[in-house]
Design a protein around this motif. Structure first.
Motif, PDB file in Angstrom:
ATOM      1  N   HIS A 190      17.908 -14.893 -13.046  1.00 10.49           N
ATOM      2  CA  HIS A 190      18.176 -15.803 -14.147  1.00 10.49           C
ATOM      3  C   HIS A 190      19.285 -16.760 -13.720  1.00 10.49           C
ATOM      4  O   HIS A 190      20.314 -16.335 -13.197  1.00 10.49           O
TER       5      HIS A 190
ATOM      6  N   THR B 157      24.051 -23.284 -20.771  1.00 10.05           N
ATOM      7  CA  THR B 157      23.038 -22.281 -21.079  1.00 10.05           C
ATOM      8  C   THR B 157      23.642 -20.889 -20.911  1.00 10.05           C
ATOM      9  O   THR B 157      24.687 -20.720 -20.282  1.00 10.05           O
ATOM     10  N   SER B 158      22.981 -19.880 -21.471  1.00 11.06           N
ATOM     11  CA  SER B 158      23.512 -18.516 -21.433  1.00 11.06           C
ATOM     12  C   SER B 158      22.369 -17.519 -21.553  1.00 11.06           C
ATOM     13  O   SER B 158      21.235 -17.889 -21.883  1.00 11.06           O
ATOM     14  N   PHE B 159      22.682 -16.241 -21.297  1.00  8.17           N
ATOM     15  CA  PHE B 159      21.670 -15.199 -21.466  1.00  8.17           C
ATOM     16  C   PHE B 159      22.355 -13.855 -21.659  1.00  8.17           C
ATOM     17  O   PHE B 159      23.536 -13.693 -21.350  1.00  8.17           O
TER      18      PHE B 159
ATOM     19  N   SER C 191      25.689 -12.326 -17.656  1.00 15.97           N
ATOM     20  CA  SER C 191      25.115 -11.796 -18.884  1.00 15.97           C
ATOM     21  C   SER C 191      26.167 -11.553 -19.954  1.00 15.97           C
ATOM     22  O   SER C 191      27.306 -11.203 -19.661  1.00 15.97           O
TER      23      SER C 191
ATOM     24  N   ASN D  69      21.940 -19.986 -14.781  1.00 19.95           N
ATOM     25  CA  ASN D  69      22.607 -20.661 -15.894  1.00 19.95           C
ATOM     26  C   ASN D  69      23.561 -21.710 -15.353  1.00 19.95           C
ATOM     27  O   ASN D  69      24.117 -21.581 -14.258  1.00 19.95           O
TER      28      ASN D  69
ATOM     29  N   GLU E 288      18.150 -15.801 -24.482  1.00 19.14           N
ATOM     30  CA  GLU E 288      18.611 -17.035 -23.859  1.00 19.14           C
ATOM     31  C   GLU E 288      19.197 -17.991 -24.877  1.00 19.14           C
ATOM     32  O   GLU E 288      18.687 -18.114 -25.995  1.00 19.14           O
TER      33      GLU E 288
ATOM     34  N   ARG F  97      21.235 -22.000 -25.610  1.00 17.52           N
ATOM     35  CA  ARG F  97      21.574 -23.361 -25.181  1.00 17.52           C
ATOM     36  C   ARG F  97      22.604 -23.914 -26.162  1.00 17.52           C
ATOM     37  O   ARG F  97      22.377 -23.901 -27.369  1.00 17.52           O
TER      38      ARG F  97
END
Length: 622
Positions: free
Chosen positions: A394, A417-419, A147, A396, A440, A442
């Motif tokens: 989640h 990708t990320s969050f 995160s 990634n 989220e 990209r």
């Protein structure tokens, strides 16, 4: 990804200027390709092998910068902008590639820093005087760090003891606004075969500051302001001890503490309202313990336990928020020739005390990585699964590839990708909504770099799209009738970063230019407090035992609000610095910031410092 053609045409001129700018400025020289970096993958790698977009600042670059805050040093790097509500010690934001300040994951000696109230690190809490090295990774890295790493990762490191006899130092400095600083420390190695390395440092700094809300910034609709100067005072210290148990095993322990008090101006509704001395009270404590073991030539492990405590309070208008973060890491690496395999188990525990909130949560993660460096090819693959005790799981991933076209030219491309998980405040305050989902992102990017001896030039093109952004909206699902947090925002951060360095005789030149378009994808408006164009140029040289340098920072127009109605004008700053050894073991430094006394704002109604002088003397026996 579509970058406006006008941006590409305009890019050619600054790139050419950056390699021949006569008074260009950067506080740092170009990092050597043999420098080792740990931020990109959490594994030590030569800079030349990296596929990511990374900058390095060492202690020399930090001292030459003359900056008094970490954010001010970062603002001299490509792809980084800052905004501040006045002078040092006040609320500060750092935007990496235009992304929100909360979208940068920040570590200090491997200890995670964050606020579960505001979201993101409180930059004003970190004492620059205790920082020895900074690594900045631009671009998302949630597949490695989990995160928060939506826009980038910033790692800060304190001083480490080197081989040789004890190396003490004492420094004193004074400057404009009755600013002064005292610092002292010692580092070295001791014990059998110098198995113990240590570093201790302490610093005290104080400034009367300046009036951050002068009358000339007042608009007709503004409230009355407090005309006092707004200063700050900080006391900080750190300790770092390492023990080389044997050739294969090592223990490291780090501690840092900082206490900061700063003044700020609140708005008053009428001229008859009493003027009060509003103050911020900040405390930061970090601790880390790391054991590294090299079990075989191929297999190594790292076990780490970390803890950080961040406290922010205000008086006399009382507010208090405290965040505690605890981290556990078990990292395994296995190298087979040109291949590097990694598997990491990580646990993070967050806790927040803020008003009526006293909540905590945890995240457990498994991260897998594969790296290849073979001939002209470099490949990095990462996959990570995070399971949060509140919102669930989640996943990634990221993939990056680099190819050396020739010994001088190297091309890179990556996607990831990320969050970012909602903060405890966003979920459990009176404005909070328990059902909020993670934000989220990209990202796609490509780069091309040319290096020949002391000369280099590069271009990076990127696009990062974020959905489920948490924004503050109208009344609805929360307890407050004023408004609630909600997952309705969408943003796009795209741009081009150009950078170059070149040596002309004994003059080192450096420059970077950023063209970006950070925008709200729903309204198509520019995101607040971020400019579309900004640049930094620099040069330094040696003349008769003196180091002479100059730097120029230029930023285009930005807006202070989402509606793009409050304009913050562009500005250009010119800074000069010099240093010399005046006697054995004594170094004199001097610096003039904002030479032209430019008046500018990075947050509406809050002035930044005008022309300022700083002179320092440091004793450090060789």
């Amino acid at each position: 990804m579509k970058i406006p053609t006008s941006h590409v045409r305009l890019a050619a001129l600054p790139l050419a200027l950056s390699v021949c700018w006569p008074l260009a400025a950067s506080a740092q020289g170009a990092p050597a390709l043999q420098d080792t970096v740990v931020t990109a993958t959490r594994s030590a790698q030569p800079l030349a092998d990296l596929v990511g977009d990374v900058s390095i600042l060492d202690r020399t670059a930090i001292e030459r910068s003359g900056a008094t805050g970490v954010a001010d040093v970062l603002a001299r790097l490509p792809g980084v902008q800052i905004a501040r509500n006045g002078g040092q010690g006040t609320n500060t934001s750092v935007f990496v590639r235009g992304a929100e300040s909360r979208y940068t994951a920040v570590y200090l000696d491997g200890v995670r820093l964050d606020s579960q109230s505001t979201g993101g690190v409180q930059w004003e809490q970190i004492p620059l005087s205790q920082i020895d090295r900074i690594e900045v990774l631009r671009g998302p890295a949630a597949a490695v760090y989990g995160s928060d790493a939506v826009g980038g990762v910033i790692q800060l490191f304190t001083r480490k003891g080197e081989a040789g006899k004890p190396a003490p130092y004492v420094g004193v400095g004074a400057g404009s606004h009755r600013t002064w600083q005292l610092e002292a420390g010692i580092s070295g190695r001791t014990g059998t075969d110098s198995a113990i390395d240590y570093s201790l440092g302490v610093s005290k700094e104080r400034s009367d500051g300046f009036n951050v809300q002068p009358q000339n910034l007042r608009r007709a609709t503004d409230g009355v302001r407090n005309p006092d100067d707004d200063g700050y005072a900080r006391l900080s210290g750190n300790a770092r001890v390492g023990l080389q148990i044997n050739k294969a095993h090592r223990l490291d322990a780090t501690l840092l503490a900082s206490q900061l008090e700063s003044q700020y101006d609140n708005f008053m509704t009428s001229a008859s309202a009493p003027r009060v001395d509003d103050r911020n009270h900040n405390r930061l404590r970090t601790a880390g313990l790391t054991w590294a073991g090299q079990w075989t030539e191929a297999y190594s492990t790292r076990v780490q336990v970390t803890d950080s405590h961040s406290r922010y309070a205000t008086t006399p208008s009382y507010y208090r928020a405290e965040t505690d973060l605890r981290g556990y890491l078990w990292q395994n690496e296995y190298r087979i020739g040109a291949h590097l395999l990694s598997a990491t188990l990580e646990r993070r525990e967050d806790a927040l005390v803020n008003g009526g909130i006293d909540r905590d949560r945890s995240q457990n993660a498994l991260a897998l990585g594969y790296g290849l460096n073979s001939g002209p090819h470099a490949l990095q693959l990462n996959l990570r699964r995070d399971d949060d005790s509140e919102f669930g799981g989640h996943t990634n991933g990221s993939a990056a590839y680099g190819y050396a076209i020739t010994p001088a030219w190297r091309a890179t491309v990556s996607a990831g990708t990320s969050f970012r998980a909602p903060t405890l405040y966003q979920r459990f305050s009176e404005y909070g909504v328990g059902s909020l989902e993670p934000e989220e992102g990209r990202n796609l990017e490509a780069g091309l770099r040319w290096t020949q001896g002391a000369t280099s030039a590069g271009v990076v093109v990127y696009r990062n799209r974020v959905r489920n952004m948490i924004v503050f909206g109208g009344a609805g699902a929360c307890a407050s009738t004023f408004g609630c947090y909600e997952n309705v925002g969408r943003a796009q951060y795209e741009g081009v970063t150009l950078s170059a360095s070149h040596a002309v005789g004994n003059v080192q030149l450096r420059g970077s230019v950023d063209f970006q378009d950070p925008k709200d994808r729903i309204t198509d408006r520019q995101l607040a407090r971020r400019a579309k164009r900004y640049a930094s140029f620099g040069a330094d040289t040696q003349v008769a035992g003196w180091t002479l340098g100059a730097e120029l920072q230029a930023t285009g127009q930005r807006y202070d609000n989402a509606a793009n109605t409050n304009v913050l004008g562009g500005y250009t700053l010119v800074n000069l610095y010099t240093s010399t050894q005046i006697a054995r073991d004594f170094t004199l430094t001097a610096r003039v910031d904002n030479l032209t006394d430019k008046q500018y704002e990075t947050a509406r109604l809050y002035a930044n410092a005008g022309r300022a002088l700083w002179v320092g003397l440091k004793w450090a026996p060789n």
